[in-house]
Write a protein that holds these residues in place. Sequence first.
Motif, short mmCIF file in Angstrom:
data_model
loop_
_atom_site.label_atom_id
_atom_site.label_comp_id
_atom_site.label_asym_id
_atom_site.label_seq_id
_atom_site.Cartn_x
_atom_site.Cartn_y
_atom_site.Cartn_z
N ARG A 190 0.83 -1.22 0.00
CA ARG A 190 0.00 0.00 0.00
C ARG A 190 0.87 1.27 0.00
NH1 ARG A 190 -5.78 -0.06 -0.83
NH2 ARG A 190 -6.68 1.79 0.14
N HIS A 192 2.20 4.79 -0.72
CA HIS A 192 1.37 5.97 -1.01
C HIS A 192 1.66 6.53 -2.39
CE1 HIS A 192 4.85 8.46 -0.08
NE2 HIS A 192 4.18 9.54 -0.40
N LYS A 195 0.08 4.07 -4.98
CA LYS A 195 -1.35 4.32 -5.16
C LYS A 195 -1.58 5.43 -6.19
CE LYS A 195 -4.07 4.91 -1.70
NZ LYS A 195 -4.58 5.42 -0.40
N GLN A 196 -0.79 6.49 -6.08
CA GLN A 196 -0.95 7.61 -7.01
C GLN A 196 -0.59 7.20 -8.43
OE1 GLN A 196 1.04 11.21 -5.56
NE2 GLN A 196 0.74 10.51 -3.45
N HIS A 470 -0.09 12.88 9.67
CA HIS A 470 0.14 12.12 8.43
C HIS A 470 -1.01 11.16 8.12
CE1 HIS A 470 1.61 9.28 11.47
NE2 HIS A 470 1.41 8.33 10.59
N LYS A 522 -0.67 0.79 7.85
CA LYS A 522 -1.55 1.26 6.77
C LYS A 522 -2.88 0.53 6.71
CE LYS A 522 2.59 2.44 4.16
NZ LYS A 522 3.38 2.21 2.95
N ASP A 525 -5.81 2.85 5.99
CA ASP A 525 -5.91 3.25 4.59
C ASP A 525 -6.68 2.20 3.79
OD1 ASP A 525 -5.01 3.64 1.74
OD2 ASP A 525 -3.84 5.24 2.64
N THR A 534 -6.40 8.52 4.44
CA THR A 534 -5.25 8.33 3.56
C THR A 534 -3.98 8.45 4.38
OG1 THR A 534 -6.40 9.21 1.63
CG2 THR A 534 -3.99 9.18 1.54
N TRP A 535 -3.16 7.40 4.32
CA TRP A 535 -1.87 7.40 5.01
C TRP A 535 -0.83 8.05 4.09
CZ3 TRP A 535 3.14 6.03 4.35
CH2 TRP A 535 3.94 5.90 5.49
N VAL A 536 -0.14 9.04 4.60
CA VAL A 536 0.99 9.63 3.88
C VAL A 536 2.18 9.61 4.83
CG1 VAL A 536 -0.49 11.11 2.47
CG2 VAL A 536 0.48 12.00 4.59
#
Length: 549
Positions: A190, A192, A195-196, A470, A522, A525, A534-536
Motif C-alpha cells: 500500500r 502511497h 497508489k498515485q 500524516h 496502513k 488506509d 489516507t496514510w501519507v
Amino acid sequence: MERESLEYDVVIVGAGPAGLSAACRLKQGAIRQGVELSVCVVEKAAEIGAHSLSGALLQPTALNELFPDWQERGAPLHIPVAQDEVHYLLSDRRGVRLPSVLASRVIHNEGNYVISLSVFCRWLAQQAEQLGVEVYAGFTAAELLFNDTGAVRGVRTGDMGLDRDGNPKAGFQAGIDLLAKYTLFAEGCRGHLGKQLMQRFNLCEDAGTQHYAIGIKEVWQIDPALHQPGKVMHCFGWPLSRHGAGGGAFLYHYENNQVALGLITDLNYSNPWLSPFDELQQWKLHPTIKPLLEGAQRIAYGARAINKGGLQAVPKLSFPGGLLIGCDAGFMNYPKIKGNHTAMKSGMLAADVVLAALAEGKHGADLVEYQAAFKSSWLYRELYQARNVAPAMHRFGMLMGAAFSFVEYGLLRGKSLFTLKDEQPDHECLQRLNQAKRIHYPKPDGVITFDKLSSVYLSNTHHSEEQPCHLKLSDAQLPLEHNLPLYGEPAQRYCPAGVYEVMEENGRQVFRINAQNCVHCKTCDIKDPMQNITWVPPEAGGGPNYSAM
C-alpha cells in the motif's frame, strides 16, 4: 521555493528486500558491462531495517541468484528450518496437528531459514554500499516529479521542520528533488506513491481487486529448555474462525532463545467488533502456545499490512519513467506466507530491464519489457500456481478453502483450467452493527496478553508531535456521523496501535487521531469503510524502530 536537486541514473524508493536487491543487481550489471551507473536508494526510516517487519522465513531462491556466495559474505541466515508443523485449532482448548505429509504439500519450508527481516535488510544495504550504491535512510519520498511529457522524472523528499499547520518552524529544511532516468518504487504494501501511480497511469485497469491482511508480530525471550532452533509452527482456525474471519498464526524459533509469533488476519472480515490485535492476544492463551510463553518475556512488537490478492491483482508494472517492484505491486505468495524472495526477484528483474534500456540510450520510457520478463520468470510461475488459494479462502471459508487449496495448490500445483476471483474490496465487507454479534475481549493479564499502548512502547515508535498529521481525513465529519452509528467506528479496533479513539470532551463526542502512535501498518488506509483515511509519510525518521523484526 528553490530546491536543491540531485541527478542519478536510477532512484529507488524504499530500502526493503525489493529495493535493495534491485540496487545490488543494477551495480552488478554495470560492473560487468564496465559502465558507470549512479544508483540512489531512499528510505523513510531513521535507519535501514527500522521499518522492515516480516515473520520471517526466507526462501533463498532469489538470494542464491543475487549473491551465490552469500554465506561467505556473512548473510544473517543462521537458523535453517528443522521442523515444520501445521495445527488446526478447533476451539480455545482443542486442536489437531495435521500430518506432515499433508502440511508439506502447501507450506513447504525445507531449505528455508528463520530470519529477522530488519537484520537481513541491513546486511543487504551493506552489500549495496560496497557495490557503490548511495543508500540514504531518513529521507521520505513524499512527492512524485514528472517531466514535460508526463513521464516520472523522480521524487521530492519531504520537507523537515513543519508545524502542525504545515508552516515552517525554526530550522526548516526544504525537501530535495531526486531526479533520475528511471525510478523504481519499492515502498512496500500500500505504498502511497504507488497508489498515485496506479491511478494516474490506470495501472489496475486489467487487474483484479487487491486484497490485504494485517500481520501483527511479537518477539519473546523464552526458557532455553523450551527453545528448539529452526522449529516452525503455523496455525489456522480458532480464534478467527469463531467470527467467520480468515487468516492464521505462526510461531518460529530462531536465535538467542527467541521466538517470533504473530497473527495474520484477512482484512475482508465482516464483524466490525473484531480486533486483530485482541485476536492475537487470545491465540497466545491456547494450550498449544501458552506453555511456551509462561515465564518468558515479550521484547518486541510490530504490525504491517500484507498484499494477498495474488497474481490476479498484480497491476501493470511499468509506466513512463518507472517501475513497480516488491509489495508496491503485490508479489506475495499467499499459501506459502512468503513475499521476501518474490520481492527480491521482482527487483532483480526490474534492474535487468533498466540496465538494458540505459545501454540502448532509452530514458524515461515505458519499459513494458519488465512485464514480459516477469511472465517468463519463476516468479510468475510460482504466483500462477498459487493464484486460486486466496480467493478460495474468501469464497469457501477457511476450512473448506483450505481443503480446496490442498487439492488445487498442494496436489495439482495450480494446473486447474480456471482462475477464481474475488472482486469485493476489503473495505466493503463490514456488516453494520445491527447485523453483527458483539465481541467482548477479556482484560489483558499483563503476563501473556497485553494492551495496545504497552505494545506500541515495544515497537520504539516515535513521531514529533509538532508536525502535520500524516493520517489525512477526506471528510472530518464522517467518522462520527457515518462510521460511528453504522459500524461503531471500527478504526478503534482494526488499528493495532491505538491511533484512533472516539472520546467525549465537554459533553460531546470527538474523533481523536493519536498519530504519534502509528506503526505505519496502513490498515486504516485499507479497511476504512468509506475510504476516508489516507496514510501519507510523516516527517522522515518517524515511526517504529525495529531492531530485529
